[in-house]
Design an enzyme around this catalytic site. Structure first.
Site, PDB file in Angstrom:
ATOM      1  N   GLU A 169     -60.038  79.377  48.748  1.00  0.00           N
ATOM      2  CA  GLU A 169     -60.777  79.662  47.036  1.00  0.00           C
ATOM      3  C   GLU A 169     -58.773  80.076  45.902  1.00  0.00           C
ATOM      4  O   GLU A 169     -59.196  79.655  45.077  1.00  0.00           O
ATOM      5  CB  GLU A 169     -61.742  81.021  46.920  1.00  0.00           C
ATOM      6  CG  GLU A 169     -62.119  81.560  45.842  1.00  0.00           C
ATOM      7  CD  GLU A 169     -63.005  82.097  45.776  1.00  0.00           C
ATOM      8  OE1 GLU A 169     -64.282  81.561  45.617  1.00  0.00           O
ATOM      9  OE2 GLU A 169     -62.984  83.334  45.757  1.00  0.00           O
ATOM     10  N   HIS A 195     -65.504  82.864  35.789  1.00  0.00           N
ATOM     11  CA  HIS A 195     -63.586  81.883  35.877  1.00  0.00           C
ATOM     12  C   HIS A 195     -63.510  81.017  36.835  1.00  0.00           C
ATOM     13  O   HIS A 195     -64.743  81.023  36.980  1.00  0.00           O
ATOM     14  CB  HIS A 195     -62.988  83.386  36.572  1.00  0.00           C
ATOM     15  CG  HIS A 195     -63.719  83.950  37.966  1.00  0.00           C
ATOM     16  ND1 HIS A 195     -64.808  84.523  38.089  1.00  0.00           N
ATOM     17  CD2 HIS A 195     -63.224  83.518  39.418  1.00  0.00           C
ATOM     18  CE1 HIS A 195     -65.208  84.600  39.024  1.00  0.00           C
ATOM     19  NE2 HIS A 195     -63.880  83.886  39.644  1.00  0.00           N
ATOM     20  N   HIS A 236     -66.938  80.093  38.190  1.00  0.00           N
ATOM     21  CA  HIS A 236     -68.526  80.661  38.831  1.00  0.00           C
ATOM     22  C   HIS A 236     -68.192  81.473  38.328  1.00  0.00           C
ATOM     23  O   HIS A 236     -67.787  82.293  37.602  1.00  0.00           O
ATOM     24  CB  HIS A 236     -68.063  80.098  40.780  1.00  0.00           C
ATOM     25  CG  HIS A 236     -67.414  81.079  41.204  1.00  0.00           C
ATOM     26  ND1 HIS A 236     -67.568  81.367  42.546  1.00  0.00           N
ATOM     27  CD2 HIS A 236     -67.017  82.190  40.525  1.00  0.00           C
ATOM     28  CE1 HIS A 236     -66.440  82.008  42.895  1.00  0.00           C
ATOM     29  NE2 HIS A 236     -65.979  82.654  41.835  1.00  0.00           N
ATOM     30  N   HIS A 244     -64.511  70.575  38.675  1.00  0.00           N
ATOM     31  CA  HIS A 244     -64.613  70.566  36.605  1.00  0.00           C
ATOM     32  C   HIS A 244     -66.345  70.850  36.493  1.00  0.00           C
ATOM     33  O   HIS A 244     -66.181  70.419  35.211  1.00  0.00           O
ATOM     34  CB  HIS A 244     -64.121  69.342  35.725  1.00  0.00           C
ATOM     35  CG  HIS A 244     -62.772  69.565  35.905  1.00  0.00           C
ATOM     36  ND1 HIS A 244     -61.951  68.992  36.894  1.00  0.00           N
ATOM     37  CD2 HIS A 244     -61.857  69.738  34.546  1.00  0.00           C
ATOM     38  CE1 HIS A 244     -60.910  68.961  36.345  1.00  0.00           C
ATOM     39  NE2 HIS A 244     -60.777  69.878  35.306  1.00  0.00           N
TER      40      HIS A 244
HETATM   41 NI    NI Z   1     -64.086  83.610  42.197  1.00  0.00          NI
END
Ligand code: NI
Length: 147
Positions: free
Chosen positions: A124, A39, A14, A80
């Protein structure tokens, strides 16, 4: 009440930026996450369902079924993929882990029939995660987020 949790992983790319802000402002707010070409992150998603076990089966929700819902509704759409461009349900959304949690909730809540969706926990990075319990939150969608 029992709380049943299933965990899955996915990897996505993103770029975080607000199309209404100039480059300097986006850099100041999002820093490396505003990298123009994006990234990636290795995300971990836990979904918790609350309820009373069915007395006949002993299950609140069959974990195989919960996993299938998570894989079909979330994983297979985002794994992906570039979250800015490739995912219909994220069109116009700044793909922060906060916004992803709220939108994943909206998708999963209607699919989970046995028990009630109780919590979404989305990592994340190994050290950064969001927990969301379904309070009313509207995620803003922007024009031109995917340019
Ligand atoms: Ni990020």
């Amino acid at each position: 009440m029992v709380y049943v949790t299933k965990e899955i992983n996915f990897s996505s790319s993103h770029r975080l930026y607000n199309p209404n802000f100039d480059n300097d402002t986006n850099n100041a707010i999002y820093d490396k996450c505003n990298n123009f070409n994006g990234h990636g992150h290795n995300y971990k998603l836990q979904v918790t369902v609350a309820g009373i076990p069915n007395p006949e089966t002993g299950y609140l929700i069959d974990l195989k079924k919960l996993k299938r819902i998570m894989m079909e509704e979330i994983h297979d759409k985002v794994d992906h993929k570039n979250l800015n461009f490739d995912v219909d349900f994220l069109k116009g959304v700044i793909p922060t882990v906060e916004n992803l949690s709220v939108i994943f909730w909206q998708i999963l809540d209607s699919k989970i029939i046995e028990g009630k969706l109780y919590k979404i926990k989305l990592w994340e990075t190994e050290a950064s995660f969001v927990e969301y319990f379904g309070e009313e939150i509207e995620v803003r969608r922007f024009e031109g987020i995917a340019k």
